[in-house]
Design a protein around this motif. Structure first.
Motif, short mmCIF file in Angstrom:
data_model
loop_
_atom_site.label_atom_id
_atom_site.label_comp_id
_atom_site.label_asym_id
_atom_site.label_seq_id
_atom_site.Cartn_x
_atom_site.Cartn_y
_atom_site.Cartn_z
N THR A 126 0.91 -1.02 -0.14
CA THR A 126 -0.43 0.24 -0.22
C THR A 126 0.87 1.48 -0.01
O THR A 126 2.01 1.24 -0.07
N MET A 131 1.28 2.34 -4.78
CA MET A 131 1.35 3.19 -5.90
C MET A 131 2.22 3.52 -7.32
O MET A 131 2.15 2.62 -8.05
N THR A 134 2.09 -0.37 -8.71
CA THR A 134 0.64 -0.23 -9.32
C THR A 134 1.04 0.88 -11.14
O THR A 134 1.13 -0.09 -13.06
N GLY A 154 -5.29 -4.86 -13.43
CA GLY A 154 -6.95 -4.19 -12.65
C GLY A 154 -7.29 -5.45 -12.23
O GLY A 154 -7.60 -5.14 -10.92
N LEU A 157 -6.35 -6.64 -9.28
CA LEU A 157 -6.45 -4.89 -8.11
C LEU A 157 -8.00 -5.50 -6.99
O LEU A 157 -8.74 -5.26 -5.63
N LEU A 163 -12.44 -0.98 -7.31
CA LEU A 163 -11.02 0.25 -7.30
C LEU A 163 -11.21 0.98 -6.47
O LEU A 163 -12.49 1.74 -7.18
N GLN A 167 -6.37 3.82 -7.72
CA GLN A 167 -5.94 3.24 -8.25
C GLN A 167 -6.22 2.44 -9.95
O GLN A 167 -5.59 2.90 -10.74
N THR A 231 -4.89 1.30 0.69
CA THR A 231 -5.38 1.50 -1.00
C THR A 231 -4.32 0.62 -1.91
O THR A 231 -2.86 0.82 -1.58
N GLY A 233 -1.46 -1.61 -3.37
CA GLY A 233 -1.03 -1.60 -5.25
C GLY A 233 -0.69 -3.56 -6.10
O GLY A 233 -1.04 -4.28 -4.60
#
Length: 442
Positions: A126, A131, A134, A154, A157, A163, A167, A231, A233
């Motif tokens: 996270t 990020m 990702t 995607g 995740l 999402l 993201q 969030t 990743g």
């Protein structure tokens, strides 16, 4: 193990799923020149869309309907006002190769998870690191596998929940920025056709650093704007990269060794379904056939949103490009000299038109048709085209990446545009600076 209860299948959905699968198979057959009917793929996909039309979400249906109506209207006007010769049987062919690829990519869901629902393993990465993972994962793998990587990452995740905006922005920017330098992107294929004497080494020298700047900007901005502590990743671990990297290696093997005459998009279209089938065959032919049958009846009709958007956007592009070509059929050129000022103006015009809803390929194609470039100017034009494609697809509500995110994950194209305006503004400043430096070095 007892069979999982199957959802009730609507006959109309079953017929549409069979048509979509037929469209994929016919597209693959065209790669081998075994199927002579040129428009059969588009007819199958459009008929499936018509059968599923009432099931498409109202917002998506309205947008797709407007795109199709405008495209068809422009074709009619081009024929009436400018006596343009229209290939009416082929007006539905736009974007069918992209839709066929998306259908082929959907078979990734049959790879692995042979005995049950997969679960995300371990604690998710996270924050800023997540990020960065990702963006970097989508960017590096997407530079080879194009749009299919967005679905690979995607969907992985999404196993942890719907999402979130950060993201989705990471997926969007990771892929779109690869257009700045990747030789396997559709943008590069278009540009190489329009500017055959461009110097790719120069493009790479400017495009790759700009792409890395886009990644740092994305991580920094999203970390500042959103709370990313929870969030998830994309982890660039060997386990998470195994399937995408394996797919990328196979694509490269086919592209350079086995089928060098086929584009990356074409290879992905037949290779991913083939790998999916082969991965299931050890469980037995009946198991494999049952999974394909279920995929055809359930998963393919569920793609109605993204399929309808791409097909209708293709009709719009065909109508607009035909109308513009018919209206501007003359000997004049837009600029007597294509220098930095003209390059910056062209870049801004294409990005603004993309934000207004036109795919960058329209602006790039129109610009090329109104220029007469010698070899020394083609590299600058190529950079402008690629940069406007990269920035324009990130912010444009009707770009391929945003249409895919809208159809696959339900996010609004205008929402993505609004969140990307600041990013696009900063990237525009960087591109303008790069144009000035490139002009001085040419």
């Amino acid at each position: 193990m007892p069979d999982t209860p199957q959802p009730k299948i609507i006959p109309r959905h079953a017929l549409a799923g069979g048509l979509i699968l037929s469209g994929l198979l016919l597209q693959v057959a065209q790669f081998t020149d075994l199927f002579p009917l040129a428009h059969a793929v588009s007819y199958c996909l459009w008929l499936a869309t018509a059968l599923l039309w009432v099931d498409i979400p109202r917002r998506t249906r309205g947008q797709a309907g407007v795109l199709a109506a405008i495209g068809l209207g422009l074709l009619v006007l081009a024929s009436i006002w400018h006596d343009a010769r229209i290939d009416w049987p082929g007006i539905l062919d736009g974007n069918t190769y992209v839709v066929a690829m998306l259908v082929g990519v959907s078979f990734i869901g049959l790879i692995g998870n042979l005995r049950g629902r997969s679960r995300p393993a371990g604690k998710a990465l996270t924050g800023a690191r997540g990020m960065l993972g990702t963006w970097l994962g989508v960017h590096l793998l997407g530079s080879i596998l194009n749009l299919s990587t967005v679905f690979m990452v995607g969907d992985r995740l999404e196993r942890r929940g719907p999402l979130t905006t950060p993201q989705l922005l990471g997926l969007n920017r990771g892929l779109s920025s690869a257009a700045l330098w990747s030789p396997f992107f559709a943008s590069m294929g278009v540009v190489m056709t329009l500017a055959p004497e461009m110097h790719y080494a120069t493009i790479l020298a400017f495009g790759l650093p700009l792409a890395m700047a886009a990644g740092m900007l994305t991580v920094g901005e999203l970390t500042h704007r959103f709370e990313l502590a929870d969030t998830a990743g994309f982890s660039l671990s060997p386990r998470s990269l195994l399937m995408p990297v394996s797919m990328a290696a196979l694509v490269m093997l086919f592209h350079y060794g086995i089928t060098p005459d086929l584009s990356i998009v074409s290879i992905i279209t037949f290779l991913l379904p083939s790998v999916a089938l082969l991965s299931n065959l050890p469980q037995g032919p009946r198991w494999t056939l049952r999974r394909v049958h279920q995929h055809t009846l359930v998963r393919l009709p569920a793609m109605r949103g993204e399929i309808s958007l791409f097909l209708c956007a293709g009709l719009l592009t065909q109508g607009l490009s035909t109308f513009i070509a018919a209206a501007t059929d003359s000997s004049w050129t837009l600029f007597a000299h294509f220098g930095p000022v003209q390059a910056i103006a062209s870049f801004l015009a294409i990005v603004i038109s993309a934000a207004a809803g036109l795919h960058p390929i329209i602006g790039v194609s129109v610009l090329a048709s109104m220029l007469d470039l010698d070899g020394g100017r083609q590299t600058l034009f190529a950079f402008v085209a690629l940069a406007s494609w990269a920035v324009g697809t990130s912010v444009g509500p009707l770009s391929g990446i945003n249409l895919s995110l809208q159809g696959r994950y339900g996010v609004s194209g205008t929402t993505m545009m609004r969140h990307n305006l600041g990013y696009a503004a900063i990237m525009t400043l960087l591109v303008v600076g790069a144009i000035v430096v490139m002009e001085a070095s040419l």
